[in-house]
Motif scaffolding. Structure first.
Motif, PDB file in Angstrom:
ATOM      1  N   ASN A   3      -6.953  -5.756  -3.178  1.00  0.00           N
ATOM      2  CA  ASN A   3      -7.909  -4.657  -3.031  1.00  0.00           C
ATOM      3  C   ASN A   3      -7.182  -3.331  -2.858  1.00  0.00           C
ATOM      4  O   ASN A   3      -7.572  -2.323  -3.448  1.00  0.00           O
ATOM      5  CB  ASN A   3      -8.834  -4.879  -1.828  1.00  0.00           C
ATOM      6  N   GLU A   4      -6.134  -3.330  -2.054  1.00  0.00           N
ATOM      7  CA  GLU A   4      -5.364  -2.104  -1.821  1.00  0.00           C
ATOM      8  C   GLU A   4      -4.697  -1.634  -3.118  1.00  0.00           C
ATOM      9  O   GLU A   4      -4.685  -0.445  -3.431  1.00  0.00           O
ATOM     10  CB  GLU A   4      -4.319  -2.345  -0.732  1.00  0.00           C
ATOM     11  N   GLN A   5      -4.173  -2.579  -3.877  1.00  0.00           N
ATOM     12  CA  GLN A   5      -3.535  -2.240  -5.152  1.00  0.00           C
ATOM     13  C   GLN A   5      -4.565  -1.674  -6.126  1.00  0.00           C
ATOM     14  O   GLN A   5      -4.321  -0.659  -6.780  1.00  0.00           O
ATOM     15  CB  GLN A   5      -2.867  -3.468  -5.761  1.00  0.00           C
ATOM     16  N   LEU A   6      -5.717  -2.336  -6.208  1.00  0.00           N
ATOM     17  CA  LEU A   6      -6.780  -1.866  -7.102  1.00  0.00           C
ATOM     18  C   LEU A   6      -7.254  -0.479  -6.678  1.00  0.00           C
ATOM     19  O   LEU A   6      -7.421   0.404  -7.526  1.00  0.00           O
ATOM     20  CB  LEU A   6      -7.948  -2.857  -7.112  1.00  0.00           C
ATOM     21  N   SER A  60       0.973  15.154  -6.942  1.00  0.00           N
ATOM     22  CA  SER A  60       2.224  14.390  -7.042  1.00  0.00           C
ATOM     23  C   SER A  60       2.528  13.635  -5.752  1.00  0.00           C
ATOM     24  O   SER A  60       2.945  12.477  -5.786  1.00  0.00           O
ATOM     25  CB  SER A  60       3.390  15.303  -7.409  1.00  0.00           C
ATOM     26  N   ALA A  61       2.310  14.286  -4.609  1.00  0.00           N
ATOM     27  CA  ALA A  61       2.549  13.622  -3.327  1.00  0.00           C
ATOM     28  C   ALA A  61       1.625  12.417  -3.158  1.00  0.00           C
ATOM     29  O   ALA A  61       2.066  11.346  -2.717  1.00  0.00           O
ATOM     30  CB  ALA A  61       2.354  14.614  -2.175  1.00  0.00           C
ATOM     31  N   ASP A  62       0.367  12.575  -3.520  1.00  0.00           N
ATOM     32  CA  ASP A  62      -0.585  11.459  -3.434  1.00  0.00           C
ATOM     33  C   ASP A  62      -0.173  10.319  -4.363  1.00  0.00           C
ATOM     34  O   ASP A  62      -0.274   9.140  -4.011  1.00  0.00           O
ATOM     35  CB  ASP A  62      -2.005  11.921  -3.768  1.00  0.00           C
ATOM     36  N   ILE A  63       0.295  10.664  -5.549  1.00  0.00           N
ATOM     37  CA  ILE A  63       0.713   9.644  -6.512  1.00  0.00           C
ATOM     38  C   ILE A  63       1.973   8.933  -6.028  1.00  0.00           C
ATOM     39  O   ILE A  63       2.104   7.711  -6.181  1.00  0.00           O
ATOM     40  CB  ILE A  63       0.879  10.249  -7.922  1.00  0.00           C
ATOM     41  N   LEU A  64       2.888   9.660  -5.408  1.00  0.00           N
ATOM     42  CA  LEU A  64       4.087   9.022  -4.855  1.00  0.00           C
ATOM     43  C   LEU A  64       3.721   7.996  -3.784  1.00  0.00           C
ATOM     44  O   LEU A  64       4.351   6.938  -3.681  1.00  0.00           O
ATOM     45  CB  LEU A  64       5.043  10.073  -4.286  1.00  0.00           C
ATOM     46  N   THR A  65       2.697   8.285  -2.998  1.00  0.00           N
ATOM     47  CA  THR A  65       2.215   7.345  -1.983  1.00  0.00           C
ATOM     48  C   THR A  65       1.698   6.062  -2.647  1.00  0.00           C
ATOM     49  O   THR A  65       1.970   4.957  -2.180  1.00  0.00           O
ATOM     50  CB  THR A  65       1.105   8.000  -1.130  1.00  0.00           C
ATOM     51  N   ILE A  66       0.971   6.217  -3.729  1.00  0.00           N
ATOM     52  CA  ILE A  66       0.461   5.059  -4.473  1.00  0.00           C
ATOM     53  C   ILE A  66       1.626   4.254  -5.054  1.00  0.00           C
ATOM     54  O   ILE A  66       1.654   3.022  -4.945  1.00  0.00           O
ATOM     55  CB  ILE A  66      -0.511   5.513  -5.588  1.00  0.00           C
ATOM     56  N   GLU A  67       2.578   4.956  -5.638  1.00  0.00           N
ATOM     57  CA  GLU A  67       3.745   4.284  -6.217  1.00  0.00           C
ATOM     58  C   GLU A  67       4.478   3.472  -5.145  1.00  0.00           C
ATOM     59  O   GLU A  67       4.839   2.302  -5.368  1.00  0.00           O
ATOM     60  CB  GLU A  67       4.675   5.332  -6.833  1.00  0.00           C
ATOM     61  N   LYS A  68       4.675   4.063  -3.990  1.00  0.00           N
ATOM     62  CA  LYS A  68       5.366   3.378  -2.881  1.00  0.00           C
ATOM     63  C   LYS A  68       4.589   2.139  -2.446  1.00  0.00           C
ATOM     64  O   LYS A  68       5.169   1.072  -2.229  1.00  0.00           O
ATOM     65  CB  LYS A  68       5.535   4.350  -1.710  1.00  0.00           C
ATOM     66  N   ARG A  75       4.666  -4.814  -7.016  1.00  0.00           N
ATOM     67  CA  ARG A  75       4.109  -4.482  -8.335  1.00  0.00           C
ATOM     68  C   ARG A  75       4.963  -3.397  -8.965  1.00  0.00           C
ATOM     69  O   ARG A  75       4.525  -2.299  -9.247  1.00  0.00           O
ATOM     70  CB  ARG A  75       2.645  -4.052  -8.216  1.00  0.00           C
ATOM     71  N   LYS A  76       6.249  -3.765  -9.162  1.00  0.00           N
ATOM     72  CA  LYS A  76       7.200  -2.830  -9.754  1.00  0.00           C
ATOM     73  C   LYS A  76       6.737  -2.394 -11.145  1.00  0.00           C
ATOM     74  O   LYS A  76       6.951  -1.247 -11.541  1.00  0.00           O
ATOM     75  CB  LYS A  76       8.587  -3.470  -9.823  1.00  0.00           C
ATOM     76  N   ASP A  77       6.062  -3.291 -11.876  1.00  0.00           N
ATOM     77  CA  ASP A  77       5.579  -2.952 -13.213  1.00  0.00           C
ATOM     78  C   ASP A  77       4.615  -1.771 -13.165  1.00  0.00           C
ATOM     79  O   ASP A  77       4.737  -0.818 -13.938  1.00  0.00           O
ATOM     80  CB  ASP A  77       4.916  -4.164 -13.872  1.00  0.00           C
ATOM     81  N   LEU A  78       3.697  -1.806 -12.213  1.00  0.00           N
ATOM     82  CA  LEU A  78       2.722  -0.722 -12.084  1.00  0.00           C
ATOM     83  C   LEU A  78       3.389   0.551 -11.551  1.00  0.00           C
ATOM     84  O   LEU A  78       3.128   1.654 -12.040  1.00  0.00           O
ATOM     85  CB  LEU A  78       1.569  -1.140 -11.166  1.00  0.00           C
TER      86      LEU A  78
END
Length: 151
Positions: A3-6, A60-68, A75-78
């Protein structure tokens, strides 16, 4: 956990939509700035650039949080797709700023030989947008399991 990933992927798509809208506002503001030639309203444009920069930094900061978060969930692929999109977006912003400077120079000096360079830069921006879209498709397909596992 899924759920968190989605939720992260959905949030990423919302942030990308916000980034596209921010680019539209940036372009609209730049076009208004150019129309003021030769008495440009530089303070207004400088304020716009500051606001756009702030918006892009927040996205960008928000996206970096998602990436982390995705990396933490293995989920290195994502995360890799998101990183590539971020890099393409950085390149797009740099090219957009360069293009705007060329367009202003052409407005100020119509006799200058800028059109070929402008066309080349427009093509480079289009290529980066295509790369972004391709990587967005890669992300979409790589994240399908998150959607199908929710049913």
């Amino acid at each position: 956990m899924e759920n968190e990933q989605l939720d992260g992927i959905k949030r990423f798509y919302l942030l990308q939509t916000e980034r596209v809208e921010t680019y539209r506002l940036f372009d609209d503001g730049f076009q208004a700035y150019l129309k003021g030639a030769p008495q440009y309203n530089f303070p207004m444009y400088k304020k716009l650039v500051h606001e756009i920069t702030t918006a892009f930094q927040k996205i960008s900061a928000d996206i970096l949080t998602i990436e982390k978060m995705l990396l933490e969930h293995n989920r290195k692929d994502l995360a890799d797709s998101i990183r590539k999109i971020q890099e393409f977006e950085e390149r797009k912003l740099k090219l957009t700023a360069e293009l705007q400077m060329m367009l202003q120079k052409q407005t100020d000096e119509p006799e200058s030989e800028m059109q070929e360079s402008i066309n080349e830069h427009k093509n480079m921006v289009s290529e980066v947008i295509s790369e972004i879209n391709e990587e967005m498709d890669t992300l979409k397909y790589a994240s399908e399991d998150l959607y199908t596992n929710m049913t």
